[in-house]
Motif scaffolding. Structure first.
Motif, PDB file in Angstrom:
ATOM      1  N   ARG A 128      -8.661   2.852  -3.039  1.00 48.04           N
ATOM      2  CA  ARG A 128      -8.385   1.385  -3.654  1.00 48.04           C
ATOM      3  C   ARG A 128      -7.843   1.712  -5.220  1.00 48.04           C
ATOM      4  O   ARG A 128      -7.056   1.070  -5.686  1.00 48.04           O
ATOM      5  CB  ARG A 128      -9.296   0.500  -3.484  1.00 48.04           C
ATOM      6  CG  ARG A 128      -9.513  -0.022  -1.938  1.00 48.04           C
ATOM      7  CD  ARG A 128     -10.440  -1.096  -1.972  1.00 48.04           C
ATOM      8  NE  ARG A 128     -11.820  -0.767  -1.871  1.00 48.04           N
ATOM      9  CZ  ARG A 128     -12.347  -0.283  -0.747  1.00 48.04           C
ATOM     10  NH1 ARG A 128     -11.841  -0.405   0.142  1.00 48.04           N
ATOM     11  NH2 ARG A 128     -13.555  -0.046  -0.999  1.00 48.04           N
ATOM     12  N   SER A 129      -8.471   2.845  -5.800  1.00 53.28           N
ATOM     13  CA  SER A 129      -8.067   2.826  -7.302  1.00 53.28           C
ATOM     14  C   SER A 129      -6.912   3.448  -7.348  1.00 53.28           C
ATOM     15  O   SER A 129      -6.595   3.508  -8.794  1.00 53.28           O
ATOM     16  CB  SER A 129      -9.482   3.352  -7.868  1.00 53.28           C
ATOM     17  OG  SER A 129     -10.628   2.377  -7.835  1.00 53.28           O
ATOM     18  N   SER A 169      -5.597   9.134   0.415  1.00 51.79           N
ATOM     19  CA  SER A 169      -6.182   8.372   1.742  1.00 51.79           C
ATOM     20  C   SER A 169      -7.713   9.183   1.802  1.00 51.79           C
ATOM     21  O   SER A 169      -8.004   9.896   0.996  1.00 51.79           O
ATOM     22  CB  SER A 169      -5.343   8.770   3.004  1.00 51.79           C
ATOM     23  OG  SER A 169      -5.327  10.356   2.802  1.00 51.79           O
ATOM     24  N   ASN A 170      -8.365   8.628   2.697  1.00 47.09           N
ATOM     25  CA  ASN A 170      -9.708   8.904   2.647  1.00 47.09           C
ATOM     26  C   ASN A 170      -9.636   9.966   3.875  1.00 47.09           C
ATOM     27  O   ASN A 170      -9.544   9.632   5.160  1.00 47.09           O
ATOM     28  CB  ASN A 170     -10.620   7.511   3.290  1.00 47.09           C
ATOM     29  CG  ASN A 170     -11.985   8.052   3.332  1.00 47.09           C
ATOM     30  OD1 ASN A 170     -12.402   9.123   3.393  1.00 47.09           O
ATOM     31  ND2 ASN A 170     -13.172   7.029   3.534  1.00 47.09           N
ATOM     32  N   ILE A 209       0.897  -1.007  -0.117  1.00 45.22           N
ATOM     33  CA  ILE A 209      -0.028  -0.020  -0.091  1.00 45.22           C
ATOM     34  C   ILE A 209       0.935   1.401  -0.018  1.00 45.22           C
ATOM     35  O   ILE A 209       0.637   1.972  -0.721  1.00 45.22           O
ATOM     36  CB  ILE A 209      -1.121   0.085   1.204  1.00 45.22           C
ATOM     37  CG1 ILE A 209      -1.951  -1.164   1.082  1.00 45.22           C
ATOM     38  CG2 ILE A 209      -1.790   1.337   1.401  1.00 45.22           C
ATOM     39  CD1 ILE A 209      -2.585  -1.421   2.543  1.00 45.22           C
ATOM     40  N   ASN A 252     -13.282   5.636  -0.122  1.00 45.04           N
ATOM     41  CA  ASN A 252     -12.436   4.420  -0.065  1.00 45.04           C
ATOM     42  C   ASN A 252     -12.283   3.955  -1.480  1.00 45.04           C
ATOM     43  O   ASN A 252     -11.165   3.221  -1.686  1.00 45.04           O
ATOM     44  CB  ASN A 252     -13.184   3.380   1.039  1.00 45.04           C
ATOM     45  CG  ASN A 252     -12.996   3.440   2.361  1.00 45.04           C
ATOM     46  OD1 ASN A 252     -11.966   4.223   2.714  1.00 45.04           O
ATOM     47  ND2 ASN A 252     -13.717   3.284   3.294  1.00 45.04           N
ATOM     48  N   GLU A 253     -13.084   3.801  -2.055  1.00 47.27           N
ATOM     49  CA  GLU A 253     -13.183   3.028  -3.488  1.00 47.27           C
ATOM     50  C   GLU A 253     -11.864   4.045  -4.324  1.00 47.27           C
ATOM     51  O   GLU A 253     -11.122   3.449  -5.077  1.00 47.27           O
ATOM     52  CB  GLU A 253     -14.653   3.287  -4.000  1.00 47.27           C
ATOM     53  CG  GLU A 253     -15.741   2.280  -3.842  1.00 47.27           C
ATOM     54  CD  GLU A 253     -15.239   0.784  -4.344  1.00 47.27           C
ATOM     55  OE1 GLU A 253     -14.213   0.550  -5.015  1.00 47.27           O
ATOM     56  OE2 GLU A 253     -16.099   0.003  -3.684  1.00 47.27           O
ATOM     57  N   LYS A 290       2.313   1.954  -3.426  1.00 46.27           N
ATOM     58  CA  LYS A 290       1.312   2.403  -4.409  1.00 46.27           C
ATOM     59  C   LYS A 290       1.153   3.898  -4.154  1.00 46.27           C
ATOM     60  O   LYS A 290       0.945   4.669  -4.990  1.00 46.27           O
ATOM     61  CB  LYS A 290      -0.047   1.811  -4.063  1.00 46.27           C
ATOM     62  CG  LYS A 290      -1.149   2.025  -5.209  1.00 46.27           C
ATOM     63  CD  LYS A 290      -2.398   0.968  -4.798  1.00 46.27           C
ATOM     64  CE  LYS A 290      -3.257   1.176  -5.634  1.00 46.27           C
ATOM     65  NZ  LYS A 290      -4.618   0.354  -5.804  1.00 46.27           N
TER      66      LYS A 290
END
Length: 379
Positions: free
Chosen positions: A180-181, A186-187, A69, A176-177, A72
């Motif tokens: 992840r994409s 961060s959220n 993570i 959150n989506e 990324k």
């Protein structure tokens, strides 16, 4: 000879850190410093005390996931610095939510999609245009404050606290989506403290007592217009299926076993397979059996059934707000009152989280307290 100048240490924009918890575990999080802003992204990954070789293996896998993570996020920042911005990063927040709805339409329930569409409309009222990348901490606080005083889309009534919570939670899901994409690092919803968030109101469950179920049976049996939908409602009072499942229940889903009839069905809302034994009382509400591919009950639209149910409940002297879903709550409450354990009930009604089933325990506990309180009226 001139000394070579020591190379300046380059600061990483993302660092993996750990926070010690009271239970001895360590919560992993990312310390992100980018474009002059510092944010913390808690990964919901935990290191456990290493007492065995298995514990070490688990921690190694957890660290590997956390490092992936982190990598990324760093790649995302490098791309931004080089000017290689993904086009999705330039889209509006509303466009992103619409994209999620389109991608998830086959897998999400109608109620989830409806919630996302309502979220878009409320975002439009709050701030008509904002980029996905600009939905920061301050934006989330502002939207939460907007929801606290916002009115429903189709009336002048203020949004219920439960609806406020659902809409803010839906925003968090969409962000959150985006994380992840790889579109945002961060959220920002995770940065809201307890006072800034909207608290989830305690759930309540309307249900029918045994006497009320008997009253509806008496009224429905003497009403020619009761039809399949009332039989389906009473059937669900003894098996706990949702309307979305009973409306598509086929005769092929009711199988004969050594112990009697059994419903075997994949629930539409959760996608979970459940097997529910059919009691003799539940069987009494089944129509004559037909071919395996045919529906067990021929049901009108949900609204038509609900209106008819309200009339029958009124005729039975029931003052509660009775909808078809009350049958599901009635089944769970009757099972718990009869002595069934929470785990069994959770499996029968297909809950994905037993904490949802625990709500019925509070209902039964309240009934017990009310019963004991009746003693005070005798003296």
């Amino acid at each position: 000879m001139n000394r070579l100048k020591q190379k300046a240490k380059i600061k990483e924009p993302v660092r993996l850190r750990a926070k010690s918890l009271a239970n001895g575990n360590q919560s992993l999080y990312l310390d992100i410093y980018h474009s002059g802003k510092r944010v913390y992204e808690f990964l919901r990954l935990y290191l456990i005390p290493e007492k065995t070789a298995e514990d070490k293996a688990v921690n190694a896998a957890t660290l590997k996931a956390a490092m992936a993570i982190k990598a990324k996020r760093i790649i995302s920042f490098v791309n931004d610095t080089a000017g290689i911005k993904n086009k999705a990063n330039q889209q509006s927040l509303k466009e992103w939510i619409s994209h999620i709805i389109k991608c998830k339409q086959r897998h999400k329930s109608k109620s989830s999609i409806s919630l996302m569409n309502r979220l878009i409309r409320h975002l439009d009222k709050f701030r008509s245009s904002i980029l996905l990348a600009d939905a920061d901490h301050e934006f989330c606080i502002g939207f939460a404050n907007y929801l606290r005083s916002a009115k429903a889309l189709n009336s002048n009534k203020l949004l219920l606290p439960a609806t406020q919570f659902e809409l803010l939670n839906a925003l968090s899901i969409t962000l959150n989506e985006a994380v992840r994409s790889g579109f945002i690092p961060s959220n920002p919803m995770r940065l809201l403290n307890a006072s800034e968030r909207i608290k989830k109101s305690e759930s309540t469950r309307e249900y029918l007592t045994n006497e009320e179920v008997k009253s509806i049976i008496d009224v429905a049996s003497g009403n020619i217009a009761a039809g399949d939908d009332m039989a389906a409602f009473l059937f669900c009072c003894f098996c706990g299926l949702r309307y979305s499942d009973i409306s598509r229940l086929k005769w092929g889903n009711i199988i004969d076993t050594d112990g009697g009839k059994m419903i075997a069905i994949k629930m539409k809302k959760t996608g979970r397979h459940v097997e529910v034994p059919v009691s003799e009382k539940a069987s009494s509400f089944l129509p004559p059996q037909a071919a395996s591919h045919e529906n067990v009950f021929s049901l009108p639209p949900y609204g038509v059934t609900t209106r008819k149910l309200k009339k029958i409940a009124k005729a039975a002297g029931i003052k509660k707000k009775v909808t078809f879903h009350v049958s599901r709550h009635t089944f769970a409450t009757m099972m718990l009152t009869a002595g069934a354990d929470l785990y069994t009930i959770s499996k029968l009604i297909g809950h994905t989280d037993i904490r949802t089933t625990q709500i019925y325990s509070k209902v039964v506990d309240r009934k017990k307290r009310e019963a004991i309180a009746l003693l005070d009226t005798l003296f």
